[in-house]
Every structure is written in structure tokens, then in C-alpha cells.
Design a protein around this motif. Structure first.
Motif, PDB file in Angstrom:
ATOM      1  N   ALA A  51     -92.176 -17.166 -12.186  1.00 27.57           N
ATOM      2  CA  ALA A  51     -93.184 -17.387 -13.310  1.00 27.57           C
ATOM      3  C   ALA A  51     -94.261 -16.228 -13.131  1.00 27.57           C
ATOM      4  CB  ALA A  51     -93.923 -18.779 -13.233  1.00 27.57           C
ATOM      5  N   GLN A  52     -94.450 -15.858 -12.019  1.00 23.67           N
ATOM      6  CA  GLN A  52     -95.480 -14.998 -11.999  1.00 23.67           C
ATOM      7  C   GLN A  52     -94.818 -13.512 -12.496  1.00 23.67           C
ATOM      8  OE1 GLN A  52     -96.612 -14.513  -7.792  1.00 23.67           O
ATOM      9  NE2 GLN A  52     -97.979 -16.369  -8.101  1.00 23.67           N
ATOM     10  N   VAL A  53     -93.461 -13.558 -12.339  1.00 24.42           N
ATOM     11  CA  VAL A  53     -92.885 -12.295 -12.800  1.00 24.42           C
ATOM     12  C   VAL A  53     -92.850 -12.235 -14.324  1.00 24.42           C
ATOM     13  CG1 VAL A  53     -90.417 -11.083 -12.916  1.00 24.42           C
ATOM     14  CG2 VAL A  53     -91.444 -11.880 -10.688  1.00 24.42           C
ATOM     15  N   ILE A  54     -92.489 -13.300 -14.828  1.00 26.09           N
ATOM     16  CA  ILE A  54     -92.362 -13.581 -16.128  1.00 26.09           C
ATOM     17  C   ILE A  54     -93.664 -13.318 -16.651  1.00 26.09           C
ATOM     18  CG2 ILE A  54     -92.210 -15.328 -18.192  1.00 26.09           C
ATOM     19  CD1 ILE A  54     -90.006 -16.617 -16.507  1.00 26.09           C
ATOM     20  N   ASN A  55     -94.875 -13.922 -16.307  1.00 25.13           N
ATOM     21  CA  ASN A  55     -96.114 -13.487 -16.752  1.00 25.13           C
ATOM     22  C   ASN A  55     -96.641 -12.085 -16.668  1.00 25.13           C
ATOM     23  OD1 ASN A  55     -96.860 -15.773 -17.452  1.00 25.13           O
ATOM     24  ND2 ASN A  55     -97.600 -16.722 -15.745  1.00 25.13           N
ATOM     25  N   TRP A  56     -96.114 -11.525 -15.576  1.00 22.86           N
ATOM     26  CA  TRP A  56     -96.377  -9.847 -15.322  1.00 22.86           C
ATOM     27  C   TRP A  56     -95.690  -9.140 -15.985  1.00 22.86           C
ATOM     28  CZ3 TRP A  56     -93.053  -5.963 -13.419  1.00 22.86           C
ATOM     29  CH2 TRP A  56     -93.654  -4.642 -13.214  1.00 22.86           C
ATOM     30  N   LEU A  57     -94.448  -9.428 -16.878  1.00 28.92           N
ATOM     31  CA  LEU A  57     -93.960  -8.819 -17.690  1.00 28.92           C
ATOM     32  C   LEU A  57     -94.364  -8.958 -19.239  1.00 28.92           C
ATOM     33  CD1 LEU A  57     -90.041  -9.479 -16.577  1.00 28.92           C
ATOM     34  CD2 LEU A  57     -91.363  -7.218 -16.418  1.00 28.92           C
ATOM     35  N   GLY A  58     -95.217 -10.039 -19.273  1.00 26.02           N
ATOM     36  CA  GLY A  58     -95.703 -10.238 -20.371  1.00 26.02           C
ATOM     37  C   GLY A  58     -94.898 -10.959 -21.816  1.00 26.02           C
ATOM     38  N   ILE A  59     -93.998 -11.818 -20.844  1.00 24.61           N
ATOM     39  CA  ILE A  59     -93.086 -12.675 -21.629  1.00 24.61           C
ATOM     40  C   ILE A  59     -93.827 -13.978 -21.945  1.00 24.61           C
ATOM     41  CG2 ILE A  59     -90.793 -13.882 -21.898  1.00 24.61           C
ATOM     42  CD1 ILE A  59     -89.895 -11.416 -20.175  1.00 24.61           C
ATOM     43  N   ASP A  60     -94.200 -14.463 -23.311  1.00 21.41           N
ATOM     44  CA  ASP A  60     -94.680 -15.832 -23.382  1.00 21.41           C
ATOM     45  C   ASP A  60     -93.395 -16.822 -23.404  1.00 21.41           C
ATOM     46  OD1 ASP A  60     -96.303 -17.894 -23.732  1.00 21.41           O
ATOM     47  OD2 ASP A  60     -96.227 -17.456 -26.150  1.00 21.41           O
ATOM     48  N   TYR A  61     -93.072 -17.432 -22.364  1.00 14.52           N
ATOM     49  CA  TYR A  61     -91.832 -18.242 -22.451  1.00 14.52           C
ATOM     50  C   TYR A  61     -92.322 -19.835 -22.640  1.00 14.52           C
ATOM     51  CZ  TYR A  61     -87.772 -20.437 -20.659  1.00 14.52           C
ATOM     52  OH  TYR A  61     -86.661 -21.268 -20.494  1.00 14.52           O
ATOM     53  N   ASN A  62     -92.109 -20.139 -23.743  1.00 15.27           N
ATOM     54  CA  ASN A  62     -92.297 -21.561 -24.126  1.00 15.27           C
ATOM     55  C   ASN A  62     -90.915 -22.199 -24.650  1.00 15.27           C
ATOM     56  OD1 ASN A  62     -93.504 -23.866 -25.107  1.00 15.27           O
ATOM     57  ND2 ASN A  62     -94.942 -22.895 -26.578  1.00 15.27           N
ATOM     58  N   TYR A  63     -90.453 -23.239 -23.767  1.00 11.89           N
ATOM     59  CA  TYR A  63     -89.130 -23.778 -24.173  1.00 11.89           C
ATOM     60  C   TYR A  63     -89.123 -25.006 -25.158  1.00 11.89           C
ATOM     61  CZ  TYR A  63     -90.730 -27.859 -21.427  1.00 11.89           C
ATOM     62  OH  TYR A  63     -91.449 -29.098 -21.356  1.00 11.89           O
ATOM     63  N   TRP A  90     -82.556 -23.817 -24.778  1.00 12.64           N
ATOM     64  CA  TRP A  90     -81.222 -23.993 -24.249  1.00 12.64           C
ATOM     65  C   TRP A  90     -80.984 -23.330 -22.899  1.00 12.64           C
ATOM     66  CZ3 TRP A  90     -76.738 -26.210 -25.134  1.00 12.64           C
ATOM     67  CH2 TRP A  90     -76.666 -26.961 -26.220  1.00 12.64           C
ATOM     68  N   ILE A  91     -81.705 -22.135 -22.558  1.00 14.35           N
ATOM     69  CA  ILE A  91     -82.047 -21.506 -21.253  1.00 14.35           C
ATOM     70  C   ILE A  91     -82.310 -22.346 -20.244  1.00 14.35           C
ATOM     71  CG2 ILE A  91     -83.037 -19.768 -20.086  1.00 14.35           C
ATOM     72  CD1 ILE A  91     -82.629 -17.684 -22.437  1.00 14.35           C
ATOM     73  N   THR A  92     -83.483 -23.212 -20.677  1.00 14.37           N
ATOM     74  CA  THR A  92     -84.017 -24.171 -19.537  1.00 14.37           C
ATOM     75  C   THR A  92     -83.120 -25.267 -19.452  1.00 14.37           C
ATOM     76  OG1 THR A  92     -86.298 -23.452 -20.590  1.00 14.37           O
ATOM     77  CG2 THR A  92     -85.987 -25.589 -19.593  1.00 14.37           C
ATOM     78  N   ILE A  93     -82.658 -25.757 -20.335  1.00 14.20           N
ATOM     79  CA  ILE A  93     -81.526 -26.829 -20.045  1.00 14.20           C
ATOM     80  C   ILE A  93     -80.342 -26.304 -19.135  1.00 14.20           C
ATOM     81  CG2 ILE A  93     -79.845 -28.425 -21.403  1.00 14.20           C
ATOM     82  CD1 ILE A  93     -82.759 -29.109 -21.496  1.00 14.20           C
ATOM     83  N   VAL A  94     -79.753 -25.135 -19.598  1.00 13.45           N
ATOM     84  CA  VAL A  94     -78.540 -24.750 -18.993  1.00 13.45           C
ATOM     85  C   VAL A  94     -79.078 -24.432 -17.328  1.00 13.45           C
ATOM     86  CG1 VAL A  94     -76.860 -22.671 -18.271  1.00 13.45           C
ATOM     87  CG2 VAL A  94     -77.536 -23.686 -20.855  1.00 13.45           C
ATOM     88  N   ILE A  95     -80.224 -23.669 -17.226  1.00 13.14           N
ATOM     89  CA  ILE A  95     -80.749 -23.458 -15.859  1.00 13.14           C
ATOM     90  C   ILE A  95     -80.960 -24.729 -14.880  1.00 13.14           C
ATOM     91  CG2 ILE A  95     -82.454 -22.442 -14.370  1.00 13.14           C
ATOM     92  CD1 ILE A  95     -82.592 -20.425 -16.514  1.00 13.14           C
ATOM     93  N   MET A  96     -81.381 -25.554 -15.633  1.00 12.78           N
ATOM     94  CA  MET A  96     -81.821 -26.853 -15.068  1.00 12.78           C
ATOM     95  C   MET A  96     -80.304 -27.660 -14.510  1.00 12.78           C
ATOM     96  SD  MET A  96     -84.319 -29.852 -16.129  1.00 12.78           S
ATOM     97  CE  MET A  96     -83.369 -30.508 -17.425  1.00 12.78           C
ATOM     98  N   ASP A  97     -79.420 -27.758 -15.563  1.00 11.25           N
ATOM     99  CA  ASP A  97     -78.402 -28.422 -15.096  1.00 11.25           C
ATOM    100  C   ASP A  97     -77.515 -27.706 -14.155  1.00 11.25           C
ATOM    101  OD1 ASP A  97     -76.518 -30.685 -15.972  1.00 11.25           O
ATOM    102  OD2 ASP A  97     -75.039 -28.966 -16.602  1.00 11.25           O
TER     103      ASP A  97
END
Length: 186
Positions: A26-38, A46-53
């Protein structure tokens, strides 16, 4: 157990300011400036569901693979050691062919289980955004419990089950005939 795993991911993604900062990605995603909102993006959902499964069921596949590796007799490894085989040669010539059936069963189990996914998308995204992560299993529950149309839901679930069985039968038949062809050639 599935509900606990879904709740854990729900906490990670719903409370980014409180919980996810503790996690390195999460820190890397925030550092890259990506606003990740599933819940707002279809691809992120879909990425969240696939990674979680994958995260949730990797341990089963790893356990099956470990059991397959442990079932290979030591005589094969001793013969490979005497022949001076490299680790890659041992993997390619001994481990992979001997684990072929175990890996076939692992893929078959994961394939069947992927059709039964319900808890993860229901708890994490609720089938959204929109209907992007609404699986047939979620629709079946909505028909059965939401509309209280048990007959239609039962009929649809039987058809769904027959489709899964047919696909698995075709997969298993093709893979076992491929395995038999390889054994005949050797």
C-alpha cells in the motif's frame, strides 16, 4: 474461513488510511501516486477479487504439490544424482512427469472451485461496481433469497452444476488421453 479471509481483505481495502498503510504494498502504491479504489473501477475490482482468491487458495495447491513431491520414491533422485543430473534436469525429467496427475487434480479442483466463488466478491465488492463482479453464484442467491423463487434458483443451479461437470469431464478426458499418449510414446 472464507468469510474471515474476505473480511480481512475488506478491512485492507475499505480503510486505506488506517490499516493498509501498515502493509508495504500500500505504501508503494501511494508512493507511485496511484489512487487504487476497487469499488469505483471495474479493473481494480477484478484485480482485487483475483488476487484475493489466488491468495486464499494457493495453500491448497502448494499442499497438493508438496504431497506429490513427497510421493516420488528416493530411488529416482539417487539415480539422477549418480547420472550427474542438474536440478533443472531432475525437475524436468523426474518431478514434473511424476507430479503430472497431482497437478491435474489441483488444476481441476481450482477450476471447479472458481465457479463456486461467492463470499469474496459478495463481501468485498457486493458484486459491484455495477454488476462487474456479480458471478452466477451471487445471482442464484439473489433469485433464491431475494426474490424467493426457489424453483427457478434450483433449476438454474442444476444447469450451472451440469455445465461445470461437463467442462471438467472434457478437461479430465483430454488431459488423461494426452498423458496416455505420452506414456505410449515413451
Amino acid at each position: 474461513m472464507v468469510l474471515a479471509a474476505s473480511d480481512k481483505w475488506e478491512i485492507f481495502y475499505r480503510h486505506p488510511r488506517q490499516w493498509v498503510r501498515l502493509v508495504a504494498y500500500a505504501q508503494v502504491i501511494n508512493w507511485l501516486g496511484i489512487d487504487y479504489n476497487y469499488v469505483s473501477g471495474v479493473l481494480a475490482a477484478w484485480i482485487t477479487i483475483v488476487i484475493m482468491d489466488v491468495w486464499h487458495w494457493t495453500s491448497l495447491v502448494a499442499l497438493l504439490a508438496y504431497a506429490g513431491l513427497r510421493s516420488i520414491p528416493d530411488a529416482y533422485y539417487q539415480a539422477a544424482r549418480i547420472d550427474g543430473a542438474t536440478r533443472w534436469a531432475v525437475f524436468r525429467a523426474i518431478q514434473l512427469p511424476k507430479m503430472h496427475r497431482v497437478l491435474l487434480i489441483a488444476v481441476l479442483l481450482r477450476f471447479m472451485d472458481s465457479f463456486m466463488i461467492y463470499t469474496e466478491p459478495f463481501v468485498v465488492t457486493g458484486g459491484g461496481p455495477g454488476n462487474a463482479t456479480t458471478f452466477i453464484s451471487i445471482d442464484l442467491v439473489k433469485i433464491a433469497l431475494g426474490q424467493f423463487d426457489l424453483g427457478k434458483a434450483a433449476a438454474l443451479s442444476l444447469v450451472y452444476n451440469l455445465i461445470i461437470i461437463a467442462i471438467c469431464w472434457v478437461y479430465y478426458t483430454v488431459m488423461t488421453s494426452f498423458d496416455a499418449d505420452q506414456e505410449r510414446a515413451a
